[in-house]
Design an enzyme around this catalytic site. Structure first.
Site, PDB file in Angstrom:
ATOM      1  CB  THR A 192      -0.926   0.005   1.231  1.00 13.25           C
ATOM      2  OG1 THR A 192      -1.800  -1.121   1.151  1.00 13.25           O
ATOM      3  CG2 THR A 192      -1.750   1.276   1.301  1.00 13.25           C
ATOM      4  CG  HIS A 199      -5.028  -8.555   0.059  1.00 11.43           C
ATOM      5  ND1 HIS A 199      -4.500  -9.470   0.932  1.00 11.43           N
ATOM      6  CD2 HIS A 199      -4.474  -7.352   0.392  1.00 11.43           C
ATOM      7  CE1 HIS A 199      -3.670  -8.860   1.761  1.00 11.43           C
ATOM      8  NE2 HIS A 199      -3.640  -7.560   1.448  1.00 11.43           N
ATOM      9  CE1 TYR A 241      -6.488  -4.383   5.571  1.00 12.18           C
ATOM     10  CE2 TYR A 241      -4.860  -5.660   4.358  1.00 12.18           C
ATOM     11  CZ  TYR A 241      -5.191  -4.565   5.139  1.00 12.18           C
ATOM     12  OH  TYR A 241      -4.223  -3.647   5.483  1.00 12.18           O
ATOM     13  NE  ARG A 275       1.172 -11.144  -0.235  1.00 11.90           N
ATOM     14  CZ  ARG A 275       1.765 -10.245   0.537  1.00 11.90           C
ATOM     15  NH1 ARG A 275       1.039  -9.325   1.167  1.00 11.90           N
ATOM     16  NH2 ARG A 275       3.076 -10.240   0.689  1.00 11.90           N
ATOM     17  N   GLY A 335       9.387  -7.091  -0.820  1.00 15.60           N
ATOM     18  CA  GLY A 335       8.677  -5.838  -0.691  1.00 15.60           C
ATOM     19  C   GLY A 335       9.579  -4.637  -0.580  1.00 15.60           C
TER      20      GLY A 335
END
Length: 357
Positions: free
Chosen positions: A28, A177, A182, A229, A313
């Site tokens: 993000t 995701h 989430y 993911r 990342g």
């Protein structure tokens, strides 16, 4: 360097031939416009990093309800599609491949951050008991609205529409995701899901939403352009998958495997036995992301056969020429955490290349 032999070889991912076995993990960055259209610097940011085998973008919400944080991108309106097209075209012009991650935040949301200013939605009306940054500062996340069966079915359609929109924008595929606390993981975790209908209770019921989302998207755009993911064992923001957690993921991966999805991307939390079992259960590409994995171990999971691709990342965020630096064993830029979320080109597109240092 002994682990590096396979890293730079060509890799096959479904219909695509990647230039190497390395992946830019989704991160993000919160630099979209207020309507969710990718910002002006998005194309430059991703194109700078197009030398990795595969770019997985930051999470893009599939609907108004799906937005969690300020200024995250969407992929469900014509404006979003046109905005993403600029970014995707820029990556393709550099010879790269790019999947858009579809992220529904669920209860990890605040009304002040969404276009319609409504409560977040979740499997059950259980708040995550944490704060959320808004335009007026940190605020407690309110108790979410528990989804009805009809609303769950609509969210599945929202995911399907977002996937179709991503392909219309030119994306090579999408990543669902299903990690990091989430919406999809909220359905998986008993701490966030106390439903007594077909979406709660048993392992099979708690996995149902993830499977139905994956099925709908695969039918819409093709299983060979659909990845997912997962982050087994994540305990962020009140998520607890309980003692049945490992068995839930064994069941989920086995069921997803029958759909023929192009990859599973595991954000590894340390359960090596479970990761090994996922490797054995999954017959397509397995991407492994080990947070804070040291540079000297890049390629280790490829060499052992545990992973088909390795995702990184912060090292890719801070080093647009990550691949070149690996090849010549050059020092890496350090990531500036203060500029991760929101802002301008600082900490986004201004990290220096080797040629500039």
């Amino acid at each position: 360097m002994q682990n590096m032999n396979k890293v730079f070889e060509l890799a096959q991912l479904g219909r695509y031939t990647l230039s190497n076995h390395l992946v830019m993990a989704p991160m993000t960055r919160s630099r979209a416009q207020q309507d969710g259209t990718p910002g002006e610097l998005s194309a430059e940011y991703y194109a700078q990093r197009a030398s990795v085998g595969l770019i997985i973008t930051e999470g893009a919400q599939p609907s108004d309800d799906g937005q969690g944080y300020l200024t995250t991108p969407g992929i469900y309106t014509d404006a979003h599609i046109q905005g993403w097209k600029k970014t995707i075209d820029a990556v393709h012009a550099k010879g790269g491949h790019i999947f858009i991650q579809l992220m529904h935040a669920g209860r990890m949301s605040h009304p002040d951050n969404t276009p319609h200013h409504r409560l977040g939605v979740a499997p059950s009306a259980i708040p995550p008991k944490t704060g959320m940054f808004t335009a007026t500062g940190m605020q407690d996340i309110p108790t979410p609205k528990a989804l009805t069966i009809e609303e769950i079915k609509q969210i599945i359609q929202d995911f399907k529409h977002a996937a179709k929109s991503a392909i219309q924008a030119g994306a090579d595929g999408i990543e669902i995701h299903g990690a990091n606390a989430y919406l999809i993981q909220q359905f998986l975790a008993p701490s966030a899901n106390t439903r007594t209908d077909e979406y709660g209770g048993s392992i099979e019921n708690r996995a149902r939403f993830a499977i139905e989302v994956a099925t709908a998207i695969a039918e819409e755009i093709g299983a060979d352009r659909t990845g997912i993911r997962l982050s087994p064992g994540t305990n962020l923001w009140g998520i607890d998958e309980g003692k049945e957690g490992p068995e839930l993921y064994r069941y989920l991966v086995k069921e997803l495997n029958t759909l023929g999805l192009v990859y599973v991307h595991v954000m590894h939390q340390g359960n090596e036995e479970l990761l090994s079992d996922i490797r054995n259960l999954w017959t397509q590409t397995l991407i492994v992301n080990r947070p804070n994995h040291p540079r000297e171990k890049i390629g280790h999971d490829l060499k052992s056969g545990l992973a088909d691709l390795e995702a990184y990342g912060q090292m890719v965020l801070a080093n647009p020429d990550f691949i070149e630096r690996l090849k010549v064993n050059a020092p890496m830029n350090e990531a500036d955490r203060m500029t991760f979320f929101g802002g301008t080109e600082k900490g986004y597109t201004d990290y220096p290349m080797l040629s500039q240092t």
